[in-house]
Write a protein that holds these residues in place. Structure first.
Motif, PDB file in Angstrom:
ATOM      1  N   TYR A  58       0.868  -1.183   0.000  1.00  0.00           N
ATOM      2  CA  TYR A  58       0.000   0.000   0.000  1.00  0.00           C
ATOM      3  C   TYR A  58       0.900   1.227   0.000  1.00  0.00           C
ATOM      4  N   TYR A  59       0.323   2.364  -0.302  1.00  0.00           N
ATOM      5  CA  TYR A  59       1.084   3.607  -0.364  1.00  0.00           C
ATOM      6  C   TYR A  59       0.546   4.561   0.687  1.00  0.00           C
ATOM      7  N   GLU A  60       1.456   5.136   1.453  1.00  0.00           N
ATOM      8  CA  GLU A  60       1.096   6.128   2.457  1.00  0.00           C
ATOM      9  C   GLU A  60       1.375   7.494   1.833  1.00  0.00           C
ATOM     10  N   VAL A  61       0.329   8.317   1.694  1.00  0.00           N
ATOM     11  CA  VAL A  61       0.429   9.596   1.005  1.00  0.00           C
ATOM     12  C   VAL A  61       0.103  10.707   1.999  1.00  0.00           C
ATOM     13  N   SER A  72      -2.913   9.729   4.432  1.00  0.00           N
ATOM     14  CA  SER A  72      -3.882   8.838   3.800  1.00  0.00           C
ATOM     15  C   SER A  72      -3.181   7.623   3.219  1.00  0.00           C
ATOM     16  N   GLU A  73      -3.990   6.622   2.896  1.00  0.00           N
ATOM     17  CA  GLU A  73      -3.471   5.381   2.322  1.00  0.00           C
ATOM     18  C   GLU A  73      -4.175   5.075   1.012  1.00  0.00           C
ATOM     19  N   THR A 116      -7.957   6.617   1.559  1.00  0.00           N
ATOM     20  CA  THR A 116      -8.520   6.485   2.897  1.00  0.00           C
ATOM     21  C   THR A 116      -7.752   7.396   3.834  1.00  0.00           C
ATOM     22  N   VAL A 117      -8.447   8.309   4.495  1.00  0.00           N
ATOM     23  CA  VAL A 117      -7.804   9.244   5.411  1.00  0.00           C
ATOM     24  C   VAL A 117      -7.549   8.532   6.731  1.00  0.00           C
ATOM     25  N   VAL A 118      -6.286   8.530   7.161  1.00  0.00           N
ATOM     26  CA  VAL A 118      -5.905   7.895   8.411  1.00  0.00           C
ATOM     27  C   VAL A 118      -5.842   8.922   9.540  1.00  0.00           C
TER      28      VAL A 118
END
Length: 137
Positions: A58-61, A72-73, A116-118
């Motif tokens: 997954y990418y963490e942005v 976000s992811e 998806t906002v973390v």
């Protein structure tokens, strides 16, 4: 008399109906602060009490819009898929928060991704060169 009130209530409902519809949020300018590729380990099954796992990428942005940063992811559909190459740090994007935990981001090529906002973090003040103090006489 009852018919009059029924018609009056119906007319008020019809007149106020367009006002009850929620306005869709519009895209606003933002920028990419950081992009990191990470992976999660997922257990597929157990073989004689030994877990058989698979790494899911997954990418963490980290995105910034106005005075807020959004961690976000983005999870690609397939493990071989990658994050768009032109989405690099300091790239200008268009962002729209759908709700508390989801956002849509349009990149420079017109590609739209749902993230998806973390976490929502206040942005640190920009570190500019100190301004010269005015000379007082």
């Amino acid at each position: 008399m009852k018919r009059f009130w029924a018609i009056a209530v119906l007319l008020v409902a019809l007149v106020s109906l367009p006002n009850l519809q929620a306005a869709e949020k519009q895209y606003a300018a933002g920028r990419i602060v950081n992009v990191e590729k990470k992976s999660r380990e997922r257990v597929l099954y157990y073989l004689v009490n030994t877990p058989v796992t698979q790494d899911d990428p997954y990418y963490e942005v980290l995105l910034q819009q106005d005075n807020w940063r959004y961690l976000s992811e983005y999870t690609p559909r397939h493990a071989a898929d990658s994050f768009p190459d032109d989405w690099k740090p300091s790239t200008e994007v268009q962002m729209k928060l759908a709700d508390k935990h989801h956002m849509f981001v349009k990149g420079p090529g017109g590609l739209e991704l749902q993230l998806t906002v973390v976490k929502r973090i206040p942005a640190p003040p920009e570190m500019d060169a100190p301004k010269a103090a005015p000379v007082q006489k």
